[in-house]
Design an enzyme around this catalytic site. Structure first.
Site, PDB file in Angstrom:
ATOM      1  N   LYS A 185       0.732  -1.253  -0.102  1.00  0.00           N
ATOM      2  CA  LYS A 185      -0.074  -0.134   0.114  1.00  0.00           C
ATOM      3  C   LYS A 185       0.927   1.241   0.069  1.00  0.00           C
ATOM      4  CE  LYS A 185      -4.136  -2.057  -0.475  1.00  0.00           C
ATOM      5  NZ  LYS A 185      -4.378  -3.051   0.301  1.00  0.00           N
TER       6      LYS A 185
HETATM    7  C1  LIG Z   1      -5.564  -3.974   0.566  1.00  0.00           C
HETATM    8  C2  LIG Z   1      -7.048  -3.840   0.654  1.00  0.00           C
HETATM    9  C3  LIG Z   1      -7.610  -4.069   1.912  1.00  0.00           C
HETATM   10  C4  LIG Z   1      -7.346  -4.836   2.979  1.00  0.00           C
HETATM   11  O1  LIG Z   1      -6.183  -4.574   3.698  1.00  0.00           O
HETATM   12  P1  LIG Z   1      -5.413  -5.254   4.591  1.00  0.00           P
HETATM   13  O2  LIG Z   1      -4.551  -3.993   5.450  1.00  0.00           O
HETATM   14  O3  LIG Z   1      -4.487  -6.023   4.016  1.00  0.00           O
HETATM   15  O4  LIG Z   1      -6.363  -6.041   5.583  1.00  0.00           O
HETATM   16  C5  LIG Z   1      -9.121  -3.694   1.916  1.00  0.00           C
HETATM   17  N1  LIG Z   1      -9.836  -3.145   0.701  1.00  0.00           N
HETATM   18  C6  LIG Z   1      -8.994  -2.870  -0.133  1.00  0.00           C
HETATM   19  C7  LIG Z   1      -9.679  -1.972  -1.377  1.00  0.00           C
HETATM   20  C8  LIG Z   1      -7.633  -3.241  -0.351  1.00  0.00           C
HETATM   21  O5  LIG Z   1      -6.850  -2.744  -1.395  1.00  0.00           O
END
Ligand SMILES: *Cc1c(COP(=O)(O)O)cnc(C)c1O
Length: 383
Positions: A185
């Site tokens: 992210k």
């Molecule tokens: C990555 C992601 C999540 C989940 O994030 P985590 O921290 O891995 O639980 C939720 N929604 C979207 C749109 C994502 O891209």
């Protein structure tokens, strides 16, 4: 290019590493002072207008939000079809049902025009995803929510930092906003997330549920002589706290939110310029001076056959470039398809677009040379 260009690589520098070492040496590894500092930094970033609660993942944060808003068995929640399964699965954890809604062809954000016809007497909330880092049409969505007395939860896993009409995502007039610090992210703690809300009692409930339903205020209120070992469990909570090891990384990543975004913006603008003559659809920019986080840069080929897109990704791989697809729409996954008897005529936009989308590398550590090479490779393959 001799060296493989991965689809994503996090930027971890000396500061993060030294902070982690400091934590490891401190003797306190779980949630403690470093996590408090990380939460404070995050709140400063949001102009101190919020309650920020660090959690073990965005998925955990999304779950805390729906549970704490009282969503459960017999309820329905609206979720866009074009997202990661996490946005929807957390509704199922509570026993509530998911109502999937198609997205806008221009930007893959939930289509506000389709929300109202998906609302029924069971509907309790709308979960929006600021897809790829471009804000949804929040005025329209909030208006529909207010009219129908629904909660609005923002899955902001892609949206750090993103603005909507000059307001930073996290500070909009919604019930909760959830950020992700998963490894790929826009900032990372390896695994981690942040739930943000302006509602104090909701924040309190999420804090208690984050750590086994243990209420430290009950402790403060009823026990005057405070033995260190005493605590009270007031609810069946979860184990969703973030460790100080992870927060150590987050403290320093926070300082680079805008630096990272500026580089991704530069790369996005380069792609947009260089690829503009090709027979492809390029992603929408943010309008009116707003910030697009550019978490994803999604190229849309003009094919109708999925095999063309798949071959493009293979060809890019042969040229030593890692690409990806965001996402396989939820209606095309076995679980969601079977649970709600979904077919491919119900989501014409995400089904059509799924066959065409390719996510290109876009991150701080990409060099100018690499970005040029990627764009030249695409030109070579598509002309
Ligand atoms: C990555 C992601 C999540 C989940 O994030 P985590 O921290 O891995 O639980 C939720 N929604 C979207 C749109 C994502 O891209």
């Amino acid at each position: 290019m001799k060296k493989f260009i991965p689809f994503f690589k996090p930027n971890i520098e000396k500061e993060e590493i030294e902070e982690v070492i400091d934590t490891l040496n401190s003797g306190w590894l779980t949630t403690g002072e470093k996590t408090k500092t990380f939460e404070n930094h995050f709140n400063t970033f949001l102009e101190n207008k919020n309650n920020c609660i660090a959690v073990s993942s965005a998925t955990a944060g999304l779950h805390l939000a729906v549970v704490s808003l009282g969503i459960g068995l017999g309820d329905e929640v609206i979720v866009p079809n074009h997202t990661f399964t996490s946005s929807a699965e957390i509704v199922r954890y509570t026993g509530a049902e998911v109502k999937l809604v198609d997205v806008c062809e221009d930007n893959l954000n939930i289509d506000p025009k389709l929300i109202e016809s998906s609302i029924n007497e069971k509907t309790k909330a709308i979960i929006v995803v600021h897809f790829g880092g471009l804000a949804c049409q929040m005025d329209e969505i909030n208006k529909i929510a207010k009219k129908n007395n629904l909660f609005v939860i923002e899955d902001a896993a892609h949206a750090l930092p993103t603005t909507y009409k000059k307001t930073i995502i996290g500070n909009l007039d919604t019930h909760a906003t959830i950020f992700s610090f998963y490894a790929n992210k826009t900032i990372t703690t390896g695994e981690g997330g942040m739930v943000v809300t302006k509602n104090k009692s909701l924040a309190k409930r999420m804090k208690v549920l984050r750590i086994h339903g243990i209420d430290s205020d009950v402790f403060d209120r009823y026990i005057t002589e405070k033995p260190k070992w005493f605590y009270q469990v007031v609810d069946a909570g979860f184990k969703y706290n973030l460790s100080d090891i992870a927060s150590s990384i987050g403290i320093h990543q926070m300082k680079k939110v805008h630096t990272f975004q500026k580089r991704r913006q530069e790369i996005a603008e380069f792609y947009l310029k260089e690829l503009s003559d090709l027979n492809v659809n390029l992603p929408q920019k943010a309008g009116n001076g707003d910030i697009h986080s550019w978490h994803l840069f999604i190229l849309r080929l003009n094919n109708k056959d999925e095999a063309v897109r798949n071959k493009f990704i293979e060809d890019m791989f042969k040229l030593n470039i890692g690409c990806s697809v965001h996402y396989i729409p939820l209606n095309q996954h076995l679980y969601w398809k079977n649970r709600y008897n979904l077919n491919s005529t119900q989501f014409p936009v995400s089904d059509k677009i799924y066959k065409q989308i390719v996510s290109l590398p876009i991150y701080y550590d990409l060099t100018d040379n690499e970005v040029e090479y990627i764009s030249n490779s695409i030109k070579k393959l598509l002309s």
